[in-house]
Design an enzyme around this catalytic site. Structure first.
Site, PDB file in Angstrom:
ATOM      1  CE  LYS A 268       1.169 -17.704   2.523  1.00  0.00           C
ATOM      2  NZ  LYS A 268       1.552 -16.277   2.339  1.00  0.00           N
TER       3      LYS A 268
ATOM      4  NE  ARG B  98      -4.611 -15.330   4.428  1.00  0.00           N
ATOM      5  CZ  ARG B  98      -4.239 -15.729   3.218  1.00  0.00           C
ATOM      6  NH1 ARG B  98      -4.570 -16.921   2.777  1.00  0.00           N
ATOM      7  NH2 ARG B  98      -3.548 -14.932   2.446  1.00  0.00           N
TER       8      ARG B  98
ATOM      9  NE  ARG C 296       0.863 -12.682  -6.059  1.00  0.00           N
ATOM     10  CZ  ARG C 296       0.461 -13.105  -4.841  1.00  0.00           C
ATOM     11  NH1 ARG C 296       1.009 -14.186  -4.297  1.00  0.00           N
ATOM     12  NH2 ARG C 296      -0.470 -12.464  -4.187  1.00  0.00           N
TER      13      ARG C 296
ATOM     14  NE  ARG D  19      -3.677 -12.983  -5.838  1.00  0.00           N
ATOM     15  CZ  ARG D  19      -3.330 -13.620  -4.719  1.00  0.00           C
ATOM     16  NH1 ARG D  19      -2.578 -14.707  -4.801  1.00  0.00           N
ATOM     17  NH2 ARG D  19      -3.715 -13.198  -3.549  1.00  0.00           N
TER      18      ARG D  19
ATOM     19  NE  ARG E 122      -3.381  -9.682  -0.159  1.00  0.00           N
ATOM     20  CZ  ARG E 122      -2.637  -9.931  -1.236  1.00  0.00           C
ATOM     21  NH1 ARG E 122      -2.418  -9.006  -2.135  1.00  0.00           N
ATOM     22  NH2 ARG E 122      -2.132 -11.129  -1.404  1.00  0.00           N
TER      23      ARG E 122
HETATM   24  P1  ADP Z   1       2.570 -16.093  -1.345  1.00  0.00           P
HETATM   25  O1  ADP Z   1       2.063 -17.419  -1.839  1.00  0.00           O
HETATM   26  O2  ADP Z   1       3.233 -16.182  -0.008  1.00  0.00           O
HETATM   27  O3  ADP Z   1       1.546 -14.992  -1.399  1.00  0.00           O
HETATM   28  P2  ADP Z   1       4.078 -16.118  -3.841  1.00  0.00           P
HETATM   29  O4  ADP Z   1       4.710 -17.462  -3.850  1.00  0.00           O
HETATM   30  O5  ADP Z   1       2.899 -15.917  -4.739  1.00  0.00           O
HETATM   31  O6  ADP Z   1       3.733 -15.637  -2.330  1.00  0.00           O
HETATM   32  O7  ADP Z   1       5.228 -15.063  -4.190  1.00  0.00           O
HETATM   33  C1  ADP Z   1       4.950 -13.656  -4.300  1.00  0.00           C
HETATM   34  C2  ADP Z   1       5.802 -13.055  -5.418  1.00  0.00           C
HETATM   35  O8  ADP Z   1       7.166 -13.049  -5.019  1.00  0.00           O
HETATM   36  C3  ADP Z   1       5.746 -13.818  -6.741  1.00  0.00           C
HETATM   37  O9  ADP Z   1       5.787 -12.884  -7.793  1.00  0.00           O
HETATM   38  C4  ADP Z   1       7.009 -14.698  -6.713  1.00  0.00           C
HETATM   39  O10 ADP Z   1       7.496 -14.967  -8.027  1.00  0.00           O
HETATM   40  C5  ADP Z   1       7.968 -13.814  -5.940  1.00  0.00           C
HETATM   41  N1  ADP Z   1       8.894 -14.581  -5.075  1.00  0.00           N
HETATM   42  C6  ADP Z   1       8.590 -15.674  -4.328  1.00  0.00           C
HETATM   43  N2  ADP Z   1       9.669 -16.092  -3.633  1.00  0.00           N
HETATM   44  C7  ADP Z   1      10.660 -15.222  -3.933  1.00  0.00           C
HETATM   45  C8  ADP Z   1      12.040 -15.104  -3.519  1.00  0.00           C
HETATM   46  N3  ADP Z   1      12.590 -15.960  -2.655  1.00  0.00           N
HETATM   47  N4  ADP Z   1      12.770 -14.092  -4.036  1.00  0.00           N
HETATM   48  C9  ADP Z   1      12.224 -13.205  -4.921  1.00  0.00           C
HETATM   49  N5  ADP Z   1      10.943 -13.247  -5.338  1.00  0.00           N
HETATM   50  C10 ADP Z   1      10.171 -14.250  -4.860  1.00  0.00           C
HETATM   51  P1  AMP Z   2      -3.852 -15.889  -1.054  1.00  0.00           P
HETATM   52  O1  AMP Z   2      -3.955 -16.458  -2.437  1.00  0.00           O
HETATM   53  O2  AMP Z   2      -3.399 -16.881  -0.043  1.00  0.00           O
HETATM   54  O3  AMP Z   2      -3.020 -14.615  -1.031  1.00  0.00           O
HETATM   55  O4  AMP Z   2      -5.332 -15.482  -0.615  1.00  0.00           O
HETATM   56  C1  AMP Z   2      -6.044 -14.499  -1.348  1.00  0.00           C
HETATM   57  C2  AMP Z   2      -7.228 -14.011  -0.544  1.00  0.00           C
HETATM   58  O5  AMP Z   2      -8.163 -15.091  -0.336  1.00  0.00           O
HETATM   59  C3  AMP Z   2      -6.926 -13.491   0.870  1.00  0.00           C
HETATM   60  O6  AMP Z   2      -6.475 -12.133   0.874  1.00  0.00           O
HETATM   61  C4  AMP Z   2      -8.295 -13.668   1.540  1.00  0.00           C
HETATM   62  O7  AMP Z   2      -9.204 -12.668   1.113  1.00  0.00           O
HETATM   63  C5  AMP Z   2      -8.774 -14.998   0.940  1.00  0.00           C
HETATM   64  N1  AMP Z   2      -8.310 -16.135   1.769  1.00  0.00           N
HETATM   65  C6  AMP Z   2      -7.427 -17.098   1.400  1.00  0.00           C
HETATM   66  N2  AMP Z   2      -7.236 -17.981   2.397  1.00  0.00           N
HETATM   67  C7  AMP Z   2      -7.995 -17.552   3.437  1.00  0.00           C
HETATM   68  C8  AMP Z   2      -8.196 -18.020   4.764  1.00  0.00           C
HETATM   69  N3  AMP Z   2      -7.559 -19.104   5.227  1.00  0.00           N
HETATM   70  N4  AMP Z   2      -9.052 -17.325   5.559  1.00  0.00           N
HETATM   71  C9  AMP Z   2      -9.695 -16.240   5.113  1.00  0.00           C
HETATM   72  N5  AMP Z   2      -9.542 -15.730   3.872  1.00  0.00           N
HETATM   73  C10 AMP Z   2      -8.691 -16.377   3.026  1.00  0.00           C
END
Ligand code: ADP
Ligand code: AMP
Length: 216
Positions: A14, A88, A127, A160, A171
């Site tokens: 995302k 969420r 990541r 992270r 998660r």
């Molecule tokens: P989210 O915001 O849904 O938690 P991220 O955008 O942080 O996910 O992406 C999670 C990990 O996967 C990051 O390390 C990112 O660089 C990698 N990633 C994201 N999209 C892709 C893709 N289409 N193919 C391979 N790796 C990806």
């Molecule tokens: P994210 O960066 O989106 O992966 O979010 C990291 C963490 O923040 C999640 O695992 C939750 O603990 C908290 N969090 C983020 N967004 C929400 C939400 N909309 N509702 C509840 N917890 C959240």
């Protein structure tokens, strides 16, 4: 105001898609990033949130909805928002509808990034995130040019604390229980657009732009 929601399991990409959509002038709102800002600042909310986030659990609905309410009320009428990681839960989705209605805004689309658990585990374990601007990298799929430093601002990249095997499993379980029901919530309103998020970063970004009709 207008709003678009990015939906999908943690690690589906995302934030990575958001980086491309922001270039089109939309305002990216990641509740995860907002919460991590508060953790870094050491505010009381941040300290409480950190305990839950590190365990892979959700921060209470009222806390997250409160942050979004303040943000929307302080923004101009013409702002276009891209929500990432919010809503969420069903409660959050209903509260978002109320907020949009009260501001005479429109929810335009919910983009669902579909990605199987195995790919998610691989993505989240590799990541790396910029400690300052939150830019997202992957050690193999999308490495920073200078190894451990962010391409955007040169600050250090970190893993992270919630991107470890046990927390990732937790998660994913919470996503299935609490967030996956939102897919139906938006589908029945004809707002849902699904994307195969197992494709390359470039392909997923292009698919998102296409679904939104932003590609000529
Ligand atoms: P989210 O915001 O849904 O938690 P991220 O955008 O942080 O996910 O992406 C999670 C990990 O996967 C990051 O390390 C990112 O660089 C990698 N990633 C994201 N999209 C892709 C893709 N289409 N193919 C391979 N790796 C990806
Ligand atoms: P994210 O960066 O989106 O992966 O979010 C990291 C963490 O923040 C999640 O695992 C939750 O603990 C908290 N969090 C983020 N967004 C929400 C939400 N909309 N509702 C509840 N917890 C959240």
């Amino acid at each position: 105001m207008t709003a678009i929601i990015l939906l999908g399991p943690p690690g589906a990409g995302k934030g990575t898609v958001a980086e491309a959509l922001v270039e089109k002038g939309i305002t990216h709102v990641s509740t995860g990033n907002l919460l991590r800002d508060r953790v870094r600042l050491g505010t009381p909310l941040g300290l409480e949130a950190k305990k839950l986030m590190d365990q892979g659990r959700f921060v209470p609905d009222e806390v997250v909805v409160g942050m979004i309410r303040n943000l929307l009320q302080d923004s101009g009428k013409d702002t276009s928002f891209l929500f990432d990681g919010f809503p969420r839960t069903l409660v959050q989705a209903e509260k978002l509808d109320e907020l949009i209605l009260s501001l005479e805004g429109t929810l335009e689309a919910a983009i669902l990034l579909e990605c199987p658990d195995q790919a998610i585990i691989e993505r989240l374990s590799g990541r790396r995130t910029c400690t300052k601007c939150g830019a997202v990298y992957h050690v193999k799929n999308n490495p920073a040019l200078a190894g451990d430093l962010c391409d955007v601002d040169g600050c250090e990249l970190e893993q992270r604390p919630d991107d470890h095997a046990e927390t990732i499993k937790k998660r994913l379980q919470i996503y299935t229980e609490q967030t996956a029901p939102l897919i139906e919530y938006y589908k029945i309103r004809n707002l849902l657009h699904s994307i195969d998020a197992t494709k390359s970063i470039g392909e997923v970004r292009s698919a998102a732009l296409e679904k939104l009709g932003w590609v000529v």
